[in-house]
Design a protein around this motif. Structure first.
Motif, short mmCIF file in Angstrom:
data_model
loop_
_atom_site.label_atom_id
_atom_site.label_comp_id
_atom_site.label_asym_id
_atom_site.label_seq_id
_atom_site.Cartn_x
_atom_site.Cartn_y
_atom_site.Cartn_z
N VAL A 195 -16.04 -19.27 -10.72
CA VAL A 195 -16.64 -18.41 -11.88
C VAL A 195 -16.50 -17.08 -11.03
O VAL A 195 -15.98 -16.17 -12.10
CB VAL A 195 -18.44 -18.64 -11.65
N LEU A 196 -16.06 -16.87 -9.80
CA LEU A 196 -15.72 -15.62 -9.32
C LEU A 196 -14.37 -15.12 -9.82
O LEU A 196 -14.08 -14.21 -10.26
CB LEU A 196 -15.54 -15.63 -7.69
N MET A 197 -13.39 -15.81 -9.87
CA MET A 197 -12.06 -15.90 -10.61
C MET A 197 -12.38 -15.57 -11.89
O MET A 197 -11.48 -14.60 -12.52
CB MET A 197 -11.24 -17.27 -10.43
N PHE A 198 -12.97 -16.11 -12.63
CA PHE A 198 -13.30 -15.69 -14.11
C PHE A 198 -13.77 -14.36 -14.23
O PHE A 198 -13.44 -13.55 -15.18
CB PHE A 198 -14.47 -16.96 -14.74
N LEU A 199 -14.69 -13.82 -13.42
CA LEU A 199 -15.28 -12.68 -13.50
C LEU A 199 -14.50 -11.40 -13.10
O LEU A 199 -14.39 -10.26 -13.54
CB LEU A 199 -16.69 -12.43 -12.74
N TRP A 252 -3.88 -18.67 -16.12
CA TRP A 252 -3.89 -18.62 -14.66
C TRP A 252 -2.70 -17.41 -14.41
O TRP A 252 -2.86 -17.07 -13.39
CB TRP A 252 -3.36 -20.16 -14.29
N SER A 253 -1.64 -17.45 -15.23
CA SER A 253 -0.68 -16.46 -14.79
C SER A 253 -1.24 -14.98 -14.71
O SER A 253 -0.73 -14.25 -13.75
CB SER A 253 0.40 -16.57 -15.71
N SER A 254 -2.23 -14.73 -15.54
CA SER A 254 -2.76 -13.48 -15.47
C SER A 254 -3.81 -13.08 -14.46
O SER A 254 -3.99 -11.88 -13.71
CB SER A 254 -3.42 -12.97 -16.80
N LEU A 255 -4.32 -14.34 -14.01
CA LEU A 255 -5.17 -14.45 -12.48
C LEU A 255 -4.72 -13.80 -11.56
O LEU A 255 -5.31 -13.02 -10.73
CB LEU A 255 -5.91 -15.61 -12.55
N ARG A 256 -3.23 -13.90 -11.17
CA ARG A 256 -2.61 -13.52 -10.05
C ARG A 256 -2.84 -12.08 -10.07
O ARG A 256 -2.69 -11.42 -8.97
CB ARG A 256 -1.25 -14.15 -9.96
N THR A 257 -2.57 -11.38 -11.05
CA THR A 257 -2.49 -9.78 -11.15
C THR A 257 -3.91 -9.37 -10.95
O THR A 257 -3.88 -8.15 -10.74
CB THR A 257 -2.02 -9.49 -12.45
N ARG A 258 -5.03 -10.03 -11.05
CA ARG A 258 -6.32 -9.59 -11.07
C ARG A 258 -6.92 -9.72 -9.65
O ARG A 258 -8.16 -9.14 -9.37
CB ARG A 258 -7.05 -10.05 -11.99
N VAL A 259 -6.77 -10.82 -8.85
CA VAL A 259 -7.28 -11.12 -7.63
C VAL A 259 -6.42 -10.44 -6.54
O VAL A 259 -5.21 -10.68 -6.27
CB VAL A 259 -7.16 -12.56 -7.58
N ASP A 260 -7.02 -9.54 -5.86
CA ASP A 260 -6.43 -8.87 -4.64
C ASP A 260 -6.74 -9.85 -3.19
O ASP A 260 -7.35 -10.91 -3.45
CB ASP A 260 -7.04 -7.68 -4.41
N ARG A 261 -6.27 -9.31 -2.22
CA ARG A 261 -6.46 -10.00 -0.97
C ARG A 261 -7.81 -10.16 -0.59
O ARG A 261 -8.40 -11.26 -0.15
CB ARG A 261 -5.70 -9.24 0.27
N GLU A 262 -8.60 -9.21 -0.57
CA GLU A 262 -10.09 -9.28 -0.40
C GLU A 262 -10.67 -10.40 -1.29
O GLU A 262 -11.53 -11.32 -0.74
CB GLU A 262 -10.85 -7.92 -0.53
N SER A 263 -10.38 -10.44 -2.61
CA SER A 263 -11.22 -11.33 -3.66
C SER A 263 -10.53 -12.96 -3.06
O SER A 263 -11.48 -13.68 -3.09
CB SER A 263 -10.84 -11.16 -4.67
N TRP A 264 -9.21 -12.90 -2.80
CA TRP A 264 -8.65 -14.32 -2.32
C TRP A 264 -9.54 -14.59 -1.16
O TRP A 264 -9.99 -15.89 -0.85
CB TRP A 264 -7.36 -14.20 -2.19
N LEU A 265 -9.70 -13.76 -0.08
CA LEU A 265 -10.49 -14.01 1.05
C LEU A 265 -11.95 -14.62 0.77
O LEU A 265 -12.32 -15.71 1.44
CB LEU A 265 -10.56 -12.91 1.80
N LEU A 266 -12.58 -13.87 -0.28
CA LEU A 266 -13.86 -14.47 -0.54
C LEU A 266 -13.83 -15.68 -1.30
O LEU A 266 -14.58 -16.91 -0.91
CB LEU A 266 -14.46 -13.47 -1.45
N ILE A 267 -13.08 -15.87 -2.26
CA ILE A 267 -12.86 -17.19 -2.94
C ILE A 267 -12.50 -18.36 -1.60
O ILE A 267 -13.15 -19.45 -1.90
CB ILE A 267 -11.43 -17.04 -3.96
N ALA A 268 -11.77 -17.97 -1.13
CA ALA A 268 -11.25 -18.91 0.04
C ALA A 268 -12.49 -19.33 1.05
O ALA A 268 -12.60 -20.62 1.38
CB ALA A 268 -10.17 -18.52 1.10
N THR A 269 -13.43 -18.33 1.24
CA THR A 269 -14.45 -18.80 2.10
C THR A 269 -15.25 -19.30 1.35
O THR A 269 -15.97 -20.69 1.85
CB THR A 269 -15.27 -17.41 2.47
N LEU A 270 -15.64 -19.40 0.13
CA LEU A 270 -16.47 -20.47 -0.73
C LEU A 270 -15.95 -21.70 -1.03
O LEU A 270 -16.38 -22.72 -0.67
CB LEU A 270 -16.84 -19.72 -2.00
N PHE A 271 -14.58 -21.75 -1.16
CA PHE A 271 -13.98 -23.08 -1.62
C PHE A 271 -13.90 -23.77 -0.18
O PHE A 271 -13.95 -24.95 -0.16
CB PHE A 271 -12.43 -22.74 -2.25
N GLY A 272 -13.41 -23.08 0.86
CA GLY A 272 -13.48 -23.62 2.00
C GLY A 272 -14.87 -24.35 2.71
O GLY A 272 -14.75 -25.33 3.43
#
Length: 432
Positions: free
Chosen positions: A111-115, A60-80
């Motif tokens: 899965v998107l976070m994993f990729l 989880w700690s390394s994930l924060r460095t791999r996910v930018d704002r655009e990816s968080w937006l897409l993840i939030a859309t799916l999760f939302g």
């Protein structure tokens, strides 16, 4: 001095290679057998979800460095979308079985976070896409040569087969843009032309009209993404127009396409002029009528899946719609379906599910990196196709439709971000 401590880096390196190859196999099997086998759209995502759960626990700690704002937006859309749909289902008092499809959006976001942690490059993605399209077309020609059914299909109905094949065709078209900058571009071009043609052939022979509406919309998306290159090389304009004209000529010459287009026009005319509602188009129009009636009962949050079933049964019983409408589990229009089930909240959430990734991909289709640009085009074309198809289908009301939509979006975005990091010279630029 402590040689045993050197074992862990070696093990970690081999584990990374193993995880990368499993990821490639899972993603590749999904894309290659996208519309050919029943296990493809479940098996690959299931493997990736299992690895995602393990990776997110320990990384989880390394994930924060791999996910930018655009990816968080897409993840939030799916999760939302998952959270909102689950909340509305609870408000309508639906049973646990109705929550099943909603969980797919949660799984896709994981899965998107994993990729983003285990990136897969464009050469792997596009190879699987081109091969998948070519195999799909080969299967269609084989079945067509054997004769039999008027509309071709594989393990499911012709609708999912035809629209899935057309999706592979769109992705292969984007592959041609990517191949133009590759070392072995001739071989890549042959593969993608086979994928493009194969997907179109399968779509036409399936007789699935819903996807054909999207074909003219491909040109504006391509012009937006590559207008600078097209304007620099004006000789491309007549080639694009000629290719579009040839495609229309081929469509008209295919008996299934010509006949089903004529039939659709006749059925629309029959419905509005004579009230004929027992045809394919007539039943759909009656479904839309029932869906809008359900929406009017609770415009904000809809009446839920069970409420729609009750409403349709009542309207069929009273003769307001054809009695066969009650046999279908959805309304054959995702926009109206979401309105009837979940009201304006459901419609807005579905539009967000389409438009957020669409504009993210469209933005990347103007990126400075040719690879990022091509992958962005692939995502934009796929979402444009999906949005058009769902004018006459409710693709997200069946497991196969949800899985065929979600994980293409996830795979394309993961590939795009891998290419973007490679273009920026990030440490994982060597990823396969």
């Amino acid at each position: 001095m402590y040689p045993e401590l050197e074992v862990w880096p070696v093990f970690e390196s081999r584990l990374r290679v193993f995880v990368s190859w499993v990821t490639i196999a899972a993603m590749g099997s999904y894309l290659v057998f996208y519309v050919l086998t029943a296990w493809a759209y479940d098996m690959g995502p299931a493997i990736l979800l299992l690895m995602a759960l393990v990776a997110l626990i320990f990384g989880w700690s390394s994930l924060r460095t791999r996910v930018d704002r655009e990816s968080w937006l897409l993840i939030a859309t799916l999760f939302g979308y998952f959270l909102l749909q689950a909340l509305l289902l609870m408000m309508h008092g639906e049973g646990l079985s109705e929550f099943d499809l909603s969980t797919r959006y949660l799984g896709a976001s994981l899965v998107l976070m994993f990729l983003l942690m285990v990136p897969v490059r464009a050469n792997t993605f596009f190879f699987a896409v081109g091969l998948g399209g070519a195999l799909t077309g080969g299967f269609a020609l084989y079945r067509w040569g054997l004769g039999g059914a008027a509309r071709l299909q594989s393990f499911d109905n012709p609708i999912h087969y035809g629209n899935g094949a057309l999706a592979l065709s769109c992705l292969s078209l984007a592959g041609l843009a990517w191949a133009s900058r590759q070392r072995y571009r001739f071989l890549w071009n042959v593969l993608f032309l086979c994928g493009l043609a194969g997907g179109l052939v399968a779509s036409f022979l399936s007789g699935t009209r819903s996807g054909w509406v999207a074909i003219p919309l491909i040109v504006p998306v391509i012009l937006f993404a590559y207008r600078d290159r097209i304007l620099d090389k004006k000789w491309l304009i007549p080639i694009i127009l000629a290719a579009l004209g040839l495609l229309v000529a081929v469509m008209v010459s295919v008996d299934v396409v010509r006949e089903r287009t004529i039939i659709a026009g006749q059925q629309v005319e029959g419905y509005f002029e004579e009230g004929v509602n027992h045809t394919s188009v007539g039943l759909r129009l009656d479904m839309y009528k029932a869906g809008l009636a359900a929406f009017s009962e609770n415009p904000l949050i809809g009446i839920g899946p069970s409420g729609i079933e009750t409403k349709v049964d009542a309207m069929a019983g009273s003769g307001e719609v054809h009695q066969n409408v009650a046999r279908y589990r959805h309304l054959h229009n995702q926009y109206i379906d979401n309105m009837a089930r979940y009201g304006l909240v459901g419609l807005v959430s579905y539009l967000a599910l389409l438009l957020v990734p669409f504009f993210l991909f469209l933005k990347k289709a103007r990126h400075g990196s040719p690879a990022v640009r091509a992958v962005g085009l692939a995502g934009a074309l796929f979402l444009m196709l999906h949005g058009a198809v769902n004018l006459t289908q409710s693709m997200l009301e069946r497991n196969i439709g949800v899985m065929m939509f979600l994980f293409v979006v996830v795979f394309v975005w993961g590939t795009l971000k891998a290419e973007e990091r490679a273009d920026e010279g990030a440490p994982d630029a060597h990823s396969v």
